[in-house]
Structure formats: C-alpha cells, structure tokens
Scaffold this active site. Structure first.
Site, PDB file in Angstrom:
ATOM      1  N   LYS A 179      36.564  50.445  32.460  1.00 17.61           N
ATOM      2  CA  LYS A 179      37.331  49.253  32.364  1.00 17.61           C
ATOM      3  C   LYS A 179      36.824  47.779  31.425  1.00 17.61           C
ATOM      4  O   LYS A 179      36.735  47.119  31.478  1.00 17.61           O
ATOM      5  CB  LYS A 179      38.286  49.014  33.849  1.00 17.61           C
ATOM      6  CG  LYS A 179      39.873  48.081  33.324  1.00 17.61           C
ATOM      7  CD  LYS A 179      40.272  47.438  33.400  1.00 17.61           C
ATOM      8  CE  LYS A 179      39.695  45.954  32.971  1.00 17.61           C
ATOM      9  NZ  LYS A 179      40.216  45.553  31.902  1.00 17.61           N
ATOM     10  N   GLY A 232      31.067  39.547  34.853  1.00 22.04           N
ATOM     11  CA  GLY A 232      32.935  38.627  35.019  1.00 22.04           C
ATOM     12  C   GLY A 232      33.379  37.730  35.486  1.00 22.04           C
ATOM     13  O   GLY A 232      31.494  36.994  36.009  1.00 22.04           O
ATOM     14  N   THR A 236      35.949  36.792  40.129  1.00 24.08           N
ATOM     15  CA  THR A 236      36.355  38.260  40.221  1.00 24.08           C
ATOM     16  C   THR A 236      35.735  38.938  40.616  1.00 24.08           C
ATOM     17  O   THR A 236      35.673  40.007  41.536  1.00 24.08           O
ATOM     18  CB  THR A 236      36.513  38.737  38.606  1.00 24.08           C
ATOM     19  OG1 THR A 236      37.819  38.054  37.707  1.00 24.08           O
ATOM     20  CG2 THR A 236      37.421  39.785  38.445  1.00 24.08           C
ATOM     21  N   GLY A 237      34.206  38.881  40.705  1.00 24.62           N
ATOM     22  CA  GLY A 237      33.444  39.330  41.285  1.00 24.62           C
ATOM     23  C   GLY A 237      33.499  39.020  42.719  1.00 24.62           C
ATOM     24  O   GLY A 237      33.301  40.450  43.737  1.00 24.62           O
ATOM     25  N   GLU A 254      27.728  41.222  37.862  1.00 26.49           N
ATOM     26  CA  GLU A 254      27.049  40.278  36.835  1.00 26.49           C
ATOM     27  C   GLU A 254      28.186  39.146  36.986  1.00 26.49           C
ATOM     28  O   GLU A 254      28.439  39.567  35.974  1.00 26.49           O
ATOM     29  CB  GLU A 254      26.230  41.377  35.387  1.00 26.49           C
ATOM     30  CG  GLU A 254      25.423  40.358  34.651  1.00 26.49           C
ATOM     31  CD  GLU A 254      24.586  40.954  35.733  1.00 26.49           C
ATOM     32  OE1 GLU A 254      23.735  39.346  35.583  1.00 26.49           O
ATOM     33  OE2 GLU A 254      23.964  42.137  35.687  1.00 26.49           O
ATOM     34  N   CYS A 288      27.301  34.754  29.803  1.00 29.76           N
ATOM     35  CA  CYS A 288      26.798  33.885  30.869  1.00 29.76           C
ATOM     36  C   CYS A 288      25.568  33.154  31.257  1.00 29.76           C
ATOM     37  O   CYS A 288      25.403  32.426  31.947  1.00 29.76           O
ATOM     38  CB  CYS A 288      27.189  35.089  31.811  1.00 29.76           C
ATOM     39  SG  CYS A 288      26.057  36.786  31.169  1.00 29.76           S
ATOM     40  N   GLU A 387      31.519  27.217  34.967  1.00 26.62           N
ATOM     41  CA  GLU A 387      31.200  27.167  34.391  1.00 26.62           C
ATOM     42  C   GLU A 387      32.664  26.822  33.726  1.00 26.62           C
ATOM     43  O   GLU A 387      33.580  27.483  33.350  1.00 26.62           O
ATOM     44  CB  GLU A 387      30.558  28.579  33.871  1.00 26.62           C
ATOM     45  CG  GLU A 387      30.778  29.955  33.060  1.00 26.62           C
ATOM     46  CD  GLU A 387      30.826  31.347  33.421  1.00 26.62           C
ATOM     47  OE1 GLU A 387      31.186  32.005  33.898  1.00 26.62           O
ATOM     48  OE2 GLU A 387      29.374  32.295  33.022  1.00 26.62           O
TER      49      GLU A 387
HETATM   50  P1  NAP Z   1      37.586  37.910  34.599  1.00 24.42           P
HETATM   51  O1  NAP Z   1      38.271  37.221  34.775  1.00 24.42           O
HETATM   52  O2  NAP Z   1      35.642  37.752  35.233  1.00 24.42           O
HETATM   53  O3  NAP Z   1      37.025  39.213  33.788  1.00 24.42           O
HETATM   54  C1  NAP Z   1      36.413  39.647  33.266  1.00 24.42           C
HETATM   55  C2  NAP Z   1      36.870  41.697  33.946  1.00 24.42           C
HETATM   56  O4  NAP Z   1      37.280  41.432  34.595  1.00 24.42           O
HETATM   57  C3  NAP Z   1      38.002  41.735  32.673  1.00 24.42           C
HETATM   58  O5  NAP Z   1      37.853  42.918  32.134  1.00 24.42           O
HETATM   59  C4  NAP Z   1      38.953  41.393  33.619  1.00 24.42           C
HETATM   60  O6  NAP Z   1      40.688  42.315  33.188  1.00 24.42           O
HETATM   61  C5  NAP Z   1      38.846  42.126  35.068  1.00 24.42           C
HETATM   62  N1  NAP Z   1      39.253  41.966  36.431  1.00 24.42           N
HETATM   63  C6  NAP Z   1      40.190  40.549  35.568  1.00 24.42           C
HETATM   64  N2  NAP Z   1      40.560  40.434  37.384  1.00 24.42           N
HETATM   65  C7  NAP Z   1      39.962  41.261  38.610  1.00 24.42           C
HETATM   66  C8  NAP Z   1      40.634  42.073  39.272  1.00 24.42           C
HETATM   67  N3  NAP Z   1      41.605  41.106  40.302  1.00 24.42           N
HETATM   68  N4  NAP Z   1      39.596  43.136  39.930  1.00 24.42           N
HETATM   69  C9  NAP Z   1      38.963  43.966  39.147  1.00 24.42           C
HETATM   70  N5  NAP Z   1      38.927  43.199  37.955  1.00 24.42           N
HETATM   71  C10 NAP Z   1      39.674  42.418  37.448  1.00 24.42           C
HETATM   72  O7  NAP Z   1      37.596  36.581  33.470  1.00 24.42           O
HETATM   73  P2  NAP Z   1      38.717  35.853  32.593  1.00 24.42           P
HETATM   74  O8  NAP Z   1      39.629  35.689  33.172  1.00 24.42           O
HETATM   75  O9  NAP Z   1      38.273  36.662  30.929  1.00 24.42           O
HETATM   76  O10 NAP Z   1      37.630  34.639  31.738  1.00 24.42           O
HETATM   77  C11 NAP Z   1      37.408  33.627  33.139  1.00 24.42           C
HETATM   78  C12 NAP Z   1      36.309  32.930  33.259  1.00 24.42           C
HETATM   79  O11 NAP Z   1      35.386  34.011  33.459  1.00 24.42           O
HETATM   80  C13 NAP Z   1      35.885  32.523  31.490  1.00 24.42           C
HETATM   81  O12 NAP Z   1      36.214  31.114  30.989  1.00 24.42           O
HETATM   82  C14 NAP Z   1      33.980  32.320  32.169  1.00 24.42           C
HETATM   83  O13 NAP Z   1      33.118  31.125  32.956  1.00 24.42           O
HETATM   84  C15 NAP Z   1      34.217  33.599  33.264  1.00 24.42           C
HETATM   85  N6  NAP Z   1      33.207  34.667  32.972  1.00 24.42           N
HETATM   86  C16 NAP Z   1      32.192  35.081  32.769  1.00 24.42           C
HETATM   87  C17 NAP Z   1      31.377  36.046  32.331  1.00 24.42           C
HETATM   88  C18 NAP Z   1      30.372  36.220  32.193  1.00 24.42           C
HETATM   89  O14 NAP Z   1      29.716  36.957  30.971  1.00 24.42           O
HETATM   90  N7  NAP Z   1      29.917  35.844  33.140  1.00 24.42           N
HETATM   91  C19 NAP Z   1      31.791  36.761  30.940  1.00 24.42           C
HETATM   92  C20 NAP Z   1      33.893  36.600  31.132  1.00 24.42           C
HETATM   93  C21 NAP Z   1      33.979  35.406  31.682  1.00 24.42           C
HETATM   94  P3  NAP Z   1      41.429  41.866  32.029  1.00 24.42           P
HETATM   95  O15 NAP Z   1      40.893  41.605  31.069  1.00 24.42           O
HETATM   96  O16 NAP Z   1      42.552  42.814  32.120  1.00 24.42           O
HETATM   97  O17 NAP Z   1      42.036  40.713  32.850  1.00 24.42           O
END
Ligand code: NAP
Ligand code: MG
Length: 499
Positions: A179, A232, A236-237, A254, A288, A387
């Site tokens: 996904k 992510g 979310t983790g 991760e 990240c 972050e």
């Molecule tokens: P995120 O919500 O953690 O998104 C990462 C992935 O998880 C996306 O595919 C997202 O889908 C999915 N996801 C979100 N909520 C979920 C749930 N309840 N159950 C299962 N999967 C879910 O990150 P974001 O909202 O796009 O970004 C927010 C913050 O996260 C950023 O500002 C940053 O600080 C951090 N981030 C960290 C990393 C990393 O590599 N460490 C990467 C991205 C973001 P959708 O795209 O459909 O929401």
C-alpha cells in the site's frame, strides 16, 4: 491526465467502488494523474488473492534460485523504465529530477538486485550441534516464508520503499501486498507493471492505492495477513502494532527519527559543514534518518556557523524537474503547513532563526520552503524533540563531548546519526555511545543494501536490508530427527506407559 489502475491477482483493475483519487504535482499544485481509491473491500480481494497464491500456488515451494530468475527479470524490466520512473517520481513526490535520476531509481533497482543475490547465497538450513540426550538425534533449523505479507510505505522515497518491502518478501517465498502512500502511488504501480511483464504467478504481488485509514487498517487487522511492515511516522507505527497484536502478526516498523550530527572539536570543517547540511537538507529534510540536530563545539562555534551559512547559500531551491535544482518542494499542502507550524513554534520558544524560515521569493505556487537553520536551540524545545520532516536544522552548542553525547541520546527516537572527526578510532568510540541503529562517521545518508537499517527506541522494531532484513521475512522451524530406531530403547515413552 493519465489514469492508472491498481494491481490485484495479476490484473490491473479499478477500485470495486469505481471511485478515484487525483494525484498532484507538489511543485505546481496541479493534478496530473488519477488512481483508483481503494477501500476495505479491495483490500479483502487482494488479501484473498495473496492468500491463495501462498496456500496453493507455486511461489513458496520454488527454490530461491527459481524465484530469483523471475525477480532478475523484474530488475531488467525496471531498468528499461528508468527514465520514465525518474520523471514520475519527481512529479509525484517533488523529488528533484537530479536526485531521482542519480539516486532513487538506479540505487533502488540496484538494491533489489543486491538483495536477490544475497538471498541466493543464504543458507536456508542450519545444522545444530549433535546431542545425545536422551539419545542421539539429528537436529537442524529450516528457514521458511512467513506467508502473506503487507507493506505500507511513505511518500518520501516511494520507489525505494517499494523495493525495500517487496524484494525481501518475494525472494524469501512470501506473497506481498503493497500500500503506497496516498500522495505518491505511481512508481509502485509501475513496479507492478514490471512484475506483470516478468510473469510472476497471479496474487504473488499486489498493489492497492487507497488510504491508510481503510486499506491500511484492513491489512493490519485482517487474519489473512501474516506479517505487516511499515515505514512511516511513529504514531502510525503504534497504531499498526496495536491492530496487528489482535492476530499476533509479525511486524517490522521503520519509524520516525530526530537524529544527531555531532561535530567534534578536531573535525575537518570542509567536510563536516557540507556533511551536516547534506545530512539535514537532502530531499528537503523529508528523510527519516535526517540529521536534524547538529551539536557544535563552543570552542569552534563561530567559525563553523559562518561556513555553514555560506554553504546554505549554495543549495538551489526550485522546479524539481529542472536538473540544476538541488532542493524541491515538500510533498503536500499538509506537509507544508506542518513544517511552517514547527518554524513558528521554534521562534515562539526562543530559538534564533539564522537563515530561511519562509517560502522563497518568486514562488507563489508549489510547497517550497527555504532551507532553514535555527541556533540557540535547547534540546528540550519542540523543534529538537519532534520529527519535522522538512528543511529545518536545529543547531545546539555544546561545551563537552560527554554533554553532546548525552543530549544526542536524550530523544525518544534512535534511528541514525553522524560523528565528524579526524581521529577515526575516537569517532568510533563516540559512535558506539550513540543509541541509534546507524551511525555514519564523516558522512551521512549512505545506505548500504547489505547492512541492516532500523531503529532503536521508538524509531522502530526489526531491521531492513542485508541478511538481517531478509531473515525478517522468514520464520525458523526446528526439525528433530530421531535416530534411536528401536522402541525398547525409547525409555522416555515410559513417561506415559506402565509396561
Ligand atoms: P504516516 O501517516 O505515518 O504515513 C505512512 C503510511 O502509513 C502511508 O502509506 C499512510 O497511508 C499509512 N497509514 C496512515 N495511517 C494508517 C493507519 N491507521 N493504518 C495503516 N496505515 C496507515 O505519515 P504521514 O501522515 O504521511 O506523514 C506524517 C509525518 O510522519 C511526517 O510529517 C513525518 O514526520 C512522518 N513520516 C515519517 C516517515 C519515515 O520514514 N520515518 C515517512 C513519512 C512520514 P496514507 O498515505 O493513505 O495516509
Ligand atoms: Mg497520513
């Protein structure tokens, strides 16, 4: 506008509901593609396909060598699409074309090749020492695939993350459902095309383009999924770990970071200034493991900061599809708002803005933010703890090396970091004291596909890449072979029989 389909059971299909979602270019704010908007029903269909492919298809029973033949074909197919992938990744994620052509796409493909090659060399059977208790027996461990695996990936490195999730899962004999992030699904769909053209059996690999709140949650809770891996945010983790716990799925997480760059007193400033900036401003800080907190010795502080501000002036923000641009926009309006919110918070809490902090002049469209440096940051300020995932560096002055290390470790995260020094043995000692999964010495961001990548503390669970990462897609089975060959010598059966 190009219309894409998602990939389920070997076919490119629309969402069952027929709904779609527009995909925007973050540099222009204009839509340029449309993808299916999947929901839980699509997720269930993909899980059923992956389940069938695992439970009764040929994939898990093939030898690694046979699977490798298919996956090298995928690698070839991807190579033939390199230019197209680089352009799509740039338009979709706002990554500079400079970076996608030099790094994301070729390095991603190379990671896939290296992981498949590494798996081919792996020993799937491990002999155990002979044991003669209660009598002599032969024991060994076999590594087997886990089953149906789901990968949930972010928007910062969409193509590379497809590889990191799909390649280890597939080569080790699992089936896989991916996904991608809602904002950046396109290169994952191109990857699916490469898989389809390589002739993998239906259901072995699937891509769902839908939100985390429905598709992601279904993947994390459905009993048909055996393992879930996510890259992510830490929030979310946590949610995925909680959902996965109900059916005790294996998880690899991760997650976020707030990684330290420690510049030691004896560092070579030519290297460490550029290294610090590369550590934080690569891909506009949306990485990240970014080195978002720089610890600079008080004794050489002014000299360092003067050089640093000069070098920030050599980062060229602009149109990501122009090869001269070295920093593009952030990925979305939401991310732009989030980063700007943190910049305001930094000012409110008393940090001093040295440079940046605004939308650059001449850009009234696109989610552009200037490379931003704060000094006089205390490690307990919000911008040093949370972050930000944008082009924002927090500089923290330190008096003693012990203080620098203590502050570096005073974080809920533990993903990456760097030490800059001309005394390598000493730098190694410092690296060992940093509680993170990766430490670069006199460098940053160089990911080695043969080395494990992952986090200490709330930066994650498990490792990706290398043999460590491949093993996360296997489970171990102990096989005990009795060699007694004689019922009368099996005295332990007397535990239940009276004759
Ligand atoms: P995120 O919500 O953690 O998104 C990462 C992935 O998880 C996306 O595919 C997202 O889908 C999915 N996801 C979100 N909520 C979920 C749930 N309840 N159950 C299962 N999967 C879910 O990150 P974001 O909202 O796009 O970004 C927010 C913050 O996260 C950023 O500002 C940053 O600080 C951090 N981030 C960290 C990393 C990393 O590599 N460490 C990467 C991205 C973001 P959708 O795209 O459909 O929401
Ligand atoms: Mg999200």
């Amino acid at each position: 506008m190009e219309r894409y389909k998602q990939f389920i059971n070997g076919e490119f299909v629309d969402a069952l509901s027929g709904k779609t979602r527009l995909i925007y270019n973050p540099a222009t704010e204009e839509p340029f593609a449309e993808v299916p908007l999947a929901d839980r029903e699509d997720a269930k269909a993909a899980i059923a396909a992956a389940r069938k492919a695992f439970d009764s298809g040929p994939w898990p029973g093939m030898s690694i060598r046979e699977r490798a033949r298919y996956l090298y074909k995928v690698v070839e197919n991807l190579k033939a699409m390199e230019g197209e992938l680089a352009m799509l990744e740039s338009m979709d994620a706002g990554a500079t074309i400079r970076k996608t052509t030099m790094m994301d796409i070729p390095v991603g493909i190379e990671h896939m090749r290296l992981l498949v090659e590494l798996a081919e060399k792996m020993d799937l059977y491990e002999p155990l020492p002979w044991i003669d208790f209660p009598r002599i027996s032969w024991n060994f461990v076999a590594r087997e695939p886990i089953g149906v695996t789901a990968g949930i990936i972010p928007w910062n490195f969409p193509f590379m993350m497809v590889i990191w999730k799909a390649a280890p899962a597939l080569i080790m004999g699992n089936t896989s459902i991916l996904k991608p992030a809602s904002e950046t699904p396109l290169t994952a769909l191109k990857f699916a095309q490469a898989v389809a053209d390589a002739g993998l059996p239906p259901g072995v690999f699937n891509v769902l383009t839908g939100p985390g709140s429905t598709v992601g949650e279904e993947l994390a809770s459905n009993p048909g999924v055996d393992k879930i891996a996510i890259t992510g945010s830490t929030g979310t983790g946590r949610r995925i770990m909680e959902l996965a716990s109900r059916t005790v799925k294996k998880v690899t997480l991760e997650l976020g970071g707030k990684s330290p760059t420690i510049v030691l007193e004896d560092a070579d400033f030519e290297q460490s200034v550029d290294g610090t900036l590369f550590g934080v401003f690569f891909h506009a800080g949306q990485v990240c493991e970014s080195g978002t907190r720089a610890f600079i010795p008080a004794s050489r502080y002014d000299e360092f900061m003067e050089k640093l501000v000069d070098r920030v002036g050599h980062i060229k923000v602009g149109d990501p599809q122009d090869f001269e641009t070295t920093m593009g926009p952030v990925v979305s309006k939401a991310q732009y708002g989030r980063v700007m919110g943190y910049i305001r918070k930094g000012l409110d809490e008393g940090a001093k803005l040295v440079t940046g902090g605004r939308r650059p002049d001449g850009f009234d469209k696109g989610f552009f933010i200037e490379p931003t440096v704060f000094e006089n940051v205390r490690n307990d300020m919000t911008i040093a703890r949370e972050e930000i995932f944008g082009p924002v560096l927090s500089v923290i002055k330190y008096e003693s090396e012990d203080d620098a290390i203590a502050m570096a470790n005073d974080s809920m995260y533990g993903l990456g970091g760097a030490v800059f020094s001309t005394d390598i043995p000493h730098a190694v000692e410092v690296a060992k004291r940093i509680r993170t999964g990766t430490v670069w010495i006199n460098d940053y961001h160089l990911i080695n596909a043969l080395a494990p990548f992952g986090g200490y503390k709330q930066s994650g669970v498990g490792r990706e890449l290398g043999t460590y990462g491949l093993k996360e897609y296997t489970q171990v089975k102990h096989i005990h072979v009795d060699l007694t060959m004689d019922r009368s010598k099996k005295f332990w059966y007397d535990y239940i029989f009276d004759d």
